[in-house]
Design a protein around this motif. Structure first.
Motif, mmCIF file in Angstrom:
data_model
loop_
_atom_site.group_PDB
_atom_site.id
_atom_site.type_symbol
_atom_site.label_atom_id
_atom_site.label_comp_id
_atom_site.label_asym_id
_atom_site.label_seq_id
_atom_site.Cartn_x
_atom_site.Cartn_y
_atom_site.Cartn_z
ATOM 1 N N THR A 188 0.466 -1.460 -0.054
ATOM 2 C CA THR A 188 -0.289 0.205 -0.326
ATOM 3 C C THR A 188 0.878 1.383 0.339
ATOM 4 O O THR A 188 2.322 0.767 0.114
ATOM 5 N N CYS A 189 0.837 2.668 -1.468
ATOM 6 C CA CYS A 189 1.421 3.550 -1.119
ATOM 7 C C CYS A 189 0.997 4.516 0.661
ATOM 8 O O CYS A 189 -0.146 4.274 0.302
ATOM 9 N N LYS A 190 2.086 5.013 1.541
ATOM 10 C CA LYS A 190 1.427 5.839 1.995
ATOM 11 C C LYS A 190 1.143 7.202 1.368
ATOM 12 O O LYS A 190 0.424 7.867 2.475
ATOM 13 N N ALA A 191 1.573 7.370 0.226
ATOM 14 C CA ALA A 191 1.571 8.457 -0.486
ATOM 15 C C ALA A 191 0.324 8.773 -0.788
ATOM 16 O O ALA A 191 -0.740 10.166 -0.715
ATOM 17 N N CYS A 192 -0.416 8.059 -2.021
ATOM 18 C CA CYS A 192 -1.887 8.638 -2.079
ATOM 19 C C CYS A 192 -2.528 6.794 -1.591
ATOM 20 O O CYS A 192 -3.940 6.926 -2.332
ATOM 21 N N HIS A 193 -2.283 5.602 -0.865
ATOM 22 C CA HIS A 193 -3.086 5.242 -0.624
ATOM 23 C C HIS A 193 -3.077 4.196 -1.504
ATOM 24 O O HIS A 193 -4.875 3.617 -1.343
ATOM 25 N N LYS A 228 8.597 0.585 -5.637
ATOM 26 C CA LYS A 228 7.805 2.281 -5.817
ATOM 27 C C LYS A 228 6.355 2.527 -6.740
ATOM 28 O O LYS A 228 6.065 0.916 -6.972
ATOM 29 N N CYS A 229 5.314 3.314 -5.958
ATOM 30 C CA CYS A 229 4.446 2.904 -6.404
ATOM 31 C C CYS A 229 3.741 3.267 -7.514
ATOM 32 O O CYS A 229 4.929 4.064 -7.844
ATOM 33 N N PRO A 230 3.328 2.538 -8.041
ATOM 34 C CA PRO A 230 2.945 2.149 -9.659
ATOM 35 C C PRO A 230 2.065 4.025 -10.113
ATOM 36 O O PRO A 230 2.013 4.232 -10.925
ATOM 37 N N ALA A 231 0.828 4.166 -9.163
ATOM 38 C CA ALA A 231 0.575 5.659 -9.096
ATOM 39 C C ALA A 231 1.290 6.705 -9.468
ATOM 40 O O ALA A 231 0.940 7.694 -10.026
ATOM 41 N N CYS A 232 2.299 6.667 -7.905
ATOM 42 C CA CYS A 232 2.726 8.532 -8.147
ATOM 43 C C CYS A 232 3.716 8.413 -8.188
ATOM 44 O O CYS A 232 4.258 9.294 -7.462
ATOM 45 N N GLY A 233 4.803 7.139 -7.968
ATOM 46 C CA GLY A 233 5.910 6.956 -8.188
ATOM 47 C C GLY A 233 6.691 6.887 -6.424
ATOM 48 O O GLY A 233 7.781 6.986 -7.373
HETATM 49 ZN ZN LIG Z 1 1.469 6.170 -4.339
#
Ligand SMILES: [Zn+2]
Length: 75
Positions: free
Chosen positions: A7-12, A27-32
């Motif tokens: 889970t991405c802590k930046a964009c959840h 790396k988060c594929p959504a926001c990097g």
């Molecule tokens: Zn993210």
């Protein structure tokens, strides 16, 4: 190769990632963002919480997340 759920802590955003070795930065594929956290459960625990697309195999000895019954959650 195990697929872990993060889970991405930046964009959840929740996503799955093939992990080749311990300590890899995912790396988060959504926001990097690299502020990602590995979730303890694999996708075989996922039900109908909005992700969709996963169905529990009847007795094939694996789950859609680890494909082969080699994760600790689907034994
Ligand atoms: Zn993210």
């Amino acid at each position: 190769m195990p697929i872990y759920e993060y889970t991405c802590k930046a964009c959840h955003k929740d996503f799955e990632e093939l992990v080749f070795g311990a300590g890899d930065t995912v790396k988060c594929p959504a926001c990097g963002s690299t502020k990602t956290e590995k979730l303890m459960s694999c996708s075989c625990f996922k039900t109908s919480d909005g992700q969709g697309g996963y169905s529990l195999p009847a007795s094939s000895g694996g789950c859609s997340g680890c494909s082969g019954g080699n994760c600790s959650s689907c034994k």
